[in-house]
Scaffold this active site. Structure first.
Site, PDB file in Angstrom:
ATOM      1  N   SER A   9       0.847  -1.190   0.000  1.00 51.83           N
ATOM      2  CA  SER A   9       0.000   0.000   0.000  1.00 51.83           C
ATOM      3  C   SER A   9       0.881   1.238   0.000  1.00 51.83           C
ATOM      4  CB  SER A   9      -0.883   0.001   1.255  1.00 51.83           C
ATOM      5  OG  SER A   9      -1.534   1.249   1.434  1.00 51.83           O
ATOM      6  N   TYR A  22      -1.867   0.076  10.616  1.00 59.07           N
ATOM      7  CA  TYR A  22      -1.872  -0.351   9.214  1.00 59.07           C
ATOM      8  C   TYR A  22      -0.591   0.093   8.517  1.00 59.07           C
ATOM      9  CZ  TYR A  22      -3.586  -1.085   4.440  1.00 59.07           C
ATOM     10  OH  TYR A  22      -3.742  -1.501   3.136  1.00 59.07           O
TER      11      TYR A  22
END
Length: 254
Positions: free
Chosen positions: A139, A152
């Site tokens: 990501s 995250y």
């Protein structure tokens, strides 16, 4: 014999789209995930479209389950040339000072240790093929932090570290390592899982964004990278929607 591609987290979203696309590219796809009913439907869809796929129940947080995936790969109808480490996800959007340790543990286990377990289990087969490729779907959060995204971002930074380290360690061996880092991707489940099923909060993530990326966009990136000549290694592909100039800069209609 068809080359075999293994896709984790294949029961929905980017994983399912990637399985469909790789089957269309001529791979026999081992679609791996926990939800067997969804996998069965995906395999039926792929085969109806003329592709070839096998469903493999796999929980990337379980070493025993991942060993079962490696056994399925060994029994597959061709050389294992591609592994797409896609399984992952986010939980919560809390600041570090009040974040849930349980949520952080889950994100680390699925995103980081899941990638580690699966890569370790499949690396011998990938190397034996003579033309292996490991894709790690990480990501943009693996490069830029943001408020509420500590857990995250930490997990995705770790995946980025795995990709870079693997590339160094495998230099001289016939396995390339590709990292794909999507920005804003609208899928059915990512934001829902992050917010514990709260559909209202999930929808606010994409509110006013005319064209966020969708799962098929990332599947297209995976397929393009994986089908380059094997001497071509796309180290890192960062992909965002036009509306997202940076992690913190998103154009939204009023």
């Amino acid at each position: 014999m068809s080359s075999v591609a293994i896709v984790t987290g294949a029961s929905s979203g980017i994983g399912a789209a990637t399985a469909r696309r790789l089957a269309a590219e001529g791979f026999h796809v081992l679609a791996a995930a926990r939800r067997t009913e969804r996998l069965a439907a995906l395999v039926a869809e792929i085969e109806a479209a003329g592709g070839s796929a096998t469903a493999v129940e796999c929980d990337v947080t379980s070493a025993e389950s991942v060993a079962g995936l490696a056994e399925a790969a060994a029994a597959s109808p061709g050389p294992v040339t591609l592994l797409v480490n896609n399984a992952g996800g986010a939980r919560g959007l809390d600041p570090v000072e009040s974040g849930s340790v349980g949520d952080w543990q889950w994100m680390y286990d699925v995103n980081v240790l899941g990638t580690l377990r699966v890569t370790q289990a499949l690396l011998p087969a990938l190397e034996a093929s003579g033309a292996g490729t490991i894709v790690i779907v990480s990501s943009t959060a693996g490069h830029v932090v943001y408020e509420g995204g500590g857990g995250y971002s930490a997990a995705k930074h770790a995946q980025t570290a795995i990709a870079g380290t693997l590339r160094l360690e495998l230099c001289g061996r016939p396995v390339r390592v590709i990292e794909i880092d999507p920005g804003m991707v609208k899928t059915d489940e990512f934001a829902l899982i992050r917010f514990g099923g709260d559909t209202g909060r999930a929808e606010t993530v994409y509110a006013g964004v005319a064209e966020p990326l969708v799962a098929e966009d990332i599947a297209d990136c995976v397929a393009w990278c994986a089908t380059r000549p094997h001497h071509v290694n796309v180290d890192r592909l960062v992909v965002r929607p036009l509306a997202q100039a940076a992690q913190h800069k998103v154009h939204r209609s009023s």
